[in-house]
Scaffold this motif. Structure first.
Motif, mmCIF file in Angstrom:
data_model
loop_
_atom_site.group_PDB
_atom_site.id
_atom_site.type_symbol
_atom_site.label_atom_id
_atom_site.label_comp_id
_atom_site.label_asym_id
_atom_site.label_seq_id
_atom_site.Cartn_x
_atom_site.Cartn_y
_atom_site.Cartn_z
ATOM 1 N N TYR A 9 27.214 50.585 43.360
ATOM 2 C CA TYR A 9 28.186 49.897 42.652
ATOM 3 C C TYR A 9 28.303 48.647 43.263
ATOM 4 C CZ TYR A 9 29.679 54.372 40.769
ATOM 5 O OH TYR A 9 29.691 55.551 40.099
ATOM 6 N N HIS A 10 28.301 47.533 42.412
ATOM 7 C CA HIS A 10 28.802 46.333 42.833
ATOM 8 C C HIS A 10 30.384 46.433 43.134
ATOM 9 C CE1 HIS A 10 25.097 44.187 41.622
ATOM 10 N NE2 HIS A 10 25.707 44.256 40.108
ATOM 11 N N ALA A 11 30.983 45.443 43.757
ATOM 12 C CA ALA A 11 32.422 45.655 44.121
ATOM 13 C C ALA A 11 33.092 44.171 44.013
ATOM 14 C CB ALA A 11 32.706 46.225 45.602
ATOM 15 N N LEU A 12 34.335 44.053 43.791
ATOM 16 C CA LEU A 12 35.217 42.957 43.794
ATOM 17 C C LEU A 12 36.614 43.012 44.302
ATOM 18 C CD1 LEU A 12 35.416 40.980 40.285
ATOM 19 C CD2 LEU A 12 37.303 41.196 41.666
ATOM 20 N N VAL A 13 36.820 42.269 45.287
ATOM 21 C CA VAL A 13 38.085 42.608 46.112
ATOM 22 C C VAL A 13 39.088 41.247 45.618
ATOM 23 C CG1 VAL A 13 39.233 42.747 48.322
ATOM 24 C CG2 VAL A 13 36.988 43.644 48.051
ATOM 25 N N VAL A 14 40.281 41.792 45.227
ATOM 26 C CA VAL A 14 41.375 40.915 44.735
ATOM 27 C C VAL A 14 42.170 40.469 45.822
ATOM 28 C CG1 VAL A 14 42.999 40.322 42.882
ATOM 29 C CG2 VAL A 14 41.237 41.961 42.204
ATOM 30 N N ASP A 15 42.163 38.955 45.868
ATOM 31 C CA ASP A 15 43.053 38.376 46.988
ATOM 32 C C ASP A 15 44.200 38.106 46.285
ATOM 33 O OD1 ASP A 15 44.183 37.451 49.387
ATOM 34 O OD2 ASP A 15 42.848 35.981 49.806
ATOM 35 N N TYR A 16 45.193 38.693 46.084
ATOM 36 C CA TYR A 16 46.245 38.542 45.210
ATOM 37 C C TYR A 16 47.371 37.823 46.064
ATOM 38 C CZ TYR A 16 47.751 43.102 46.538
ATOM 39 O OH TYR A 16 48.082 44.084 47.469
ATOM 40 N N TYR A 68 57.060 38.727 39.348
ATOM 41 C CA TYR A 68 55.924 38.804 40.305
ATOM 42 C C TYR A 68 55.060 39.945 40.044
ATOM 43 C CZ TYR A 68 53.427 40.218 44.467
ATOM 44 O OH TYR A 68 52.381 40.490 45.719
ATOM 45 N N LEU A 69 55.354 40.969 39.539
ATOM 46 C CA LEU A 69 54.591 42.210 38.975
ATOM 47 C C LEU A 69 53.880 41.644 37.863
ATOM 48 C CD1 LEU A 69 56.886 45.040 39.728
ATOM 49 C CD2 LEU A 69 55.051 44.251 40.865
ATOM 50 N N ASP A 70 54.559 40.948 36.789
ATOM 51 C CA ASP A 70 53.761 40.752 35.623
ATOM 52 C C ASP A 70 52.676 39.649 35.796
ATOM 53 O OD1 ASP A 70 55.431 42.323 34.086
ATOM 54 O OD2 ASP A 70 57.199 40.625 33.561
ATOM 55 N N THR A 71 52.961 38.912 36.825
ATOM 56 C CA THR A 71 52.218 37.807 36.954
ATOM 57 C C THR A 71 50.629 38.475 37.595
ATOM 58 O OG1 THR A 71 53.611 35.925 37.765
ATOM 59 C CG2 THR A 71 51.296 35.654 38.631
ATOM 60 N N ASN A 72 51.023 39.382 38.374
ATOM 61 C CA ASN A 72 49.574 40.077 39.133
ATOM 62 C C ASN A 72 49.025 40.935 38.108
ATOM 63 O OD1 ASN A 72 49.957 39.096 41.664
ATOM 64 N ND2 ASN A 72 51.276 41.119 42.413
#
Length: 265
Positions: free
Chosen positions: A61-68, A81-85
């Motif tokens: 699999y490819h992978a993508l890590v979100v730095d939120y 905050y939750l809606d923005t994420n």
């Protein structure tokens, strides 16, 4: 492997894109796992970032890590905050849609994984993804499956940062109550004696999935501390931190088997 960081300035966020060499003669594009690490919304856990990404790369699999974006120590978790994420994850899916040819990603095979608070972020998107689609243009906004690792599901079921939020103000963000016919199939696991995010979170989510007839696979391991990640040396802070737990480390192979069944349908 190719690693690229994609900036998302509108969200003060970014994601790291891990692209493996495609050695398959049958597939021109590979499935991808979008990873939301945990950290109590106070940090983005490194142990739940690259180690998990590399583990899925080794499985094809490819992978993508979100730095939120994360909150300051004194800040409260809020609906805004939750809606923005949630909108941030919608943008990540849009980025995949716009670049899947260049990245050799199969846009019909996007899995969304979240650990702990990142599990809440992932579950929130999994149940509200259709609300983020503003036009007819996005075609690949729904995850093929969601993978929730010791997730926060609702703020009334136990939360590691008690005292910095008011659960009564966040009752609309109980993801078990948001499950609907558009919720993707789910793989979910927890340890029964998790003292930071109780297993009740996972049990409540499974109850909601059952009520809406959403396919799911759940594994509740007898013991193991919170935040085990891979539960192997590859993701352990130290041997003394008890992050190496062979019985729980089986979750990855169980999950990949489940993912392969999704891909074959």
């Amino acid at each position: 492997m190719k690693l690229e960081t994609i900036e998302l300035p509108d969200f003060s966020a970014s994601f790291d894109l891990y692209l493996r060499e495609n050695v398959s003669s049958d597939l021109s594009h590979l499935p991808v796992v979008v990873i939301c690490p945990g950290g109590g919304y106070r940090m983005v856990s490194g142990r739940e970032s690259e180690p998990i990404a590399l583990a899925f790369l080794s499985q094809g699999y490819h992978a993508l890590v979100v730095d939120y974006p994360v909150l300051a120590e004194t800040s409260q978790v809020t609906p805004d905050y939750l809606d923005t994420n949630t909108r941030l994850l919608a943008e990540v899916f849009k980025q995949i849609e716009h670049n899947y040819e260049q990245w050799t990603i199969d846009p019909t095979a996007i899995f969304l994984l979240g650990c702990s608070a990142g599990g809440h972020m992932a579950a929130l998107y999994a149940n509200k993804w259709q609300e983020t689609v503003q036009t007819d243009e996005p075609r690949y906004s729904k995850p093929l499956g969601s993978i929730l690792c010791y997730p926060v599901i609702g703020f009334n079921y136990g939360w590691p940062a008690e005292g910095v939020l008011d659960p009564s103000e966040l009752k609309d963000y109980d993801t078990s109550a948001l499950i609907n016919p558009d919720t993707p199939a789910t793989f979910i696991w927890h340890t029964a004696d998790d003292s930071s995010v109780p297993a009740l979170n996972t049990l409540k989510y499974c109850e909601g999935l059952t009520q809406k007839a959403i396919p799911f696979e759940c594994h509740l391991f007898e013991s193991g501390k919170h935040g085990l990640s891979l539960a192997t040396r590859a993701s352990a802070e130290s041997q003394e931190a008890q992050h190496i737990h062979p019985p729980v480390a089986k979750w990855l192979s169980l999950c990949v088997d489940w993912m392969e069944r999704r891909l074959s349908k």
